[in-house]
Write an enzyme that holds these catalytic residues in place. Structure first.
Site, PDB file in Angstrom:
ATOM      1  N   ASP A  75     -73.675 -30.133 -55.022  1.00  0.00           N
ATOM      2  CA  ASP A  75     -71.884 -30.388 -54.884  1.00  0.00           C
ATOM      3  C   ASP A  75     -71.848 -31.621 -56.057  1.00  0.00           C
ATOM      4  OD1 ASP A  75     -72.078 -29.065 -52.818  1.00  0.00           O
ATOM      5  OD2 ASP A  75     -72.138 -30.414 -51.326  1.00  0.00           O
ATOM      6  N   GLU A 118     -64.868 -22.819 -51.571  1.00  0.00           N
ATOM      7  CA  GLU A 118     -64.564 -24.094 -51.112  1.00  0.00           C
ATOM      8  C   GLU A 118     -64.826 -25.114 -52.092  1.00  0.00           C
ATOM      9  OE1 GLU A 118     -68.523 -24.152 -48.817  1.00  0.00           O
ATOM     10  OE2 GLU A 118     -70.265 -24.311 -50.333  1.00  0.00           O
TER      11      GLU A 118
END
Length: 340
Positions: free
Chosen positions: A53, A222
């Protein structure tokens, strides 16, 4: 006399040959030096360790990457950062924040997003993998330097409830051209946008009175990210399951950060010859240049460890119409690029 002339010619030729032999290596060394600089590449992954991420950002002529420490949720109690002057040489800044500084956080510190405002740096993060009725969500921390240490800005989550079906995780914060700050976030296949107060302590309602406006595009799962280019808002997100090989990134374009966003297509995905599970990314632009990079995580070939994700960088290109071109993921990575 004739012998003397012949001897002079021979000596002259010998001297010329000796000079040529001693001078020859110099240009070769110079060429070799140039070749070495031209071929200096980051390599993928760009730094060791399991990290996912990644948010990349530029502060004061330095590249920064703020990733998730990829491990079991109970072990995700801190965040590290990495800085580089050229995308090739990276310095690790360990534990820029941890749960000792955020009393309400106890696990699953995820997906940091960092923005500079004035002389301070604000780090937005998810914590606790919060579900309905639990304590956790998206928090804010502040520091005087990009490497921290960061301290809790609010003493509680900024977003601690479920709104429009979106789990409060995977936050991205940006400032629009009018000076307004927005936060885009959401898991569980729902994405919200909200306008932040200038001090990041709460929200400014939209003209219709709503605070959290859903902007979920088709296929969204997401990992939202947004940037502006040529007056357009590029909204990007991750699709598929984060633990699987088909994790990927798609995008949409609109005239406003509020959308509407219609899915254009997928631009980042696995390459069975290079890596799998390429997703949850960010984008950086070299200031003042039409040079773009995508920073993302992926999974090494043949490695089935759930948390075995690594951070990589590759080039991002657009066609003449402004469409993002499919990214070619590489093992060599990008060439060195210092900021001026």
């Amino acid at each position: 006399m004739k012998k003397l002339l012949i001897l002079a010619v021979v000596l002259s030729l010998a001297a010329s040959t000796a000079f040529a032999q001693s001078a020859a290596p110099a240009p070769k060394a110079k060429v070799a030096s140039k070749t070495k600089v031209a071929l200096a590449r980051a390599g993928n992954p760009v730094f060791p360790g399991w990290y996912a991420d990644p948010e990349a950002v530029i502060f004061d002529k330095q590249y920064w990457i703020y990733p998730t420490y990829s491990a079991r949720y109970e072990q995700q109690v801190h965040l590290d950062a990495f800085s580089s002057p050229d995308l090739v040489t990276w310095t690790k800044h360990p534990r820029i924040i941890d749960t000792t500084a955020i009393k309400w956080a106890r696990k699953a510190m995820w997906a940091p997003s960092v923005i500079k405002k004035g002389s301070q740096y604000f780090l937005f993060f998810g914590a606790n993998d919060v579900h309905e009725g639990e304590v956790g969500g998206i928090g804010v921390a502040v520091a005087d330097r990009p490497e921290g240490p960061f301290r809790d800005h609010l003493g509680k989550p900024l977003i601690g409830q479920i709104h429009n079906g979106a789990q409060p995780i995977d936050q991205f914060v940006f400032q629009d051209t009018d000076g307004a700050y927005y936060i885009i976030y959401g898991g569980w296949s729902h994405c919200n946008i909200a306008r932040l107060k200038d001090d990041f302590t709460g929200f400014v309602p939209f003209p219709d009175g709503t605070v959290y406006k859903e902007i979920t595009p088709q296929g969204y799962v997401e990992g939202p990210f947004m940037f502006r280019k040529d007056g357009k808002y590029y909204f990007m997100w991750s699709e598929g399951g984060w633990t699987g090989p088909d994790y990927s990134v798609a995008y949409a374009v609109a005239d406003s950060p509020l959308g509407p966003f219609e899915r254009v297509g997928r631009i980042l995905q696995q390459d069975p010859q290079v890596a799998t599970g390429a997703g949850h990314h960010s984008v950086i632009q070299v200031p003042g240049k039409d040079e773009w990079y995508i920073v993302y995580h992926r999974r090494p070939l043949g490695d089935t460890g759930r948390d075995h994700r690594v951070t990589c960088i590759d080039r991002l290109y657009f066609d003449a119409q402004g469409r993002i071109q499919p990214v070619k993921i590489t093992t060599a990575g990008v060439e060195a690029r210092k900021l001026k």
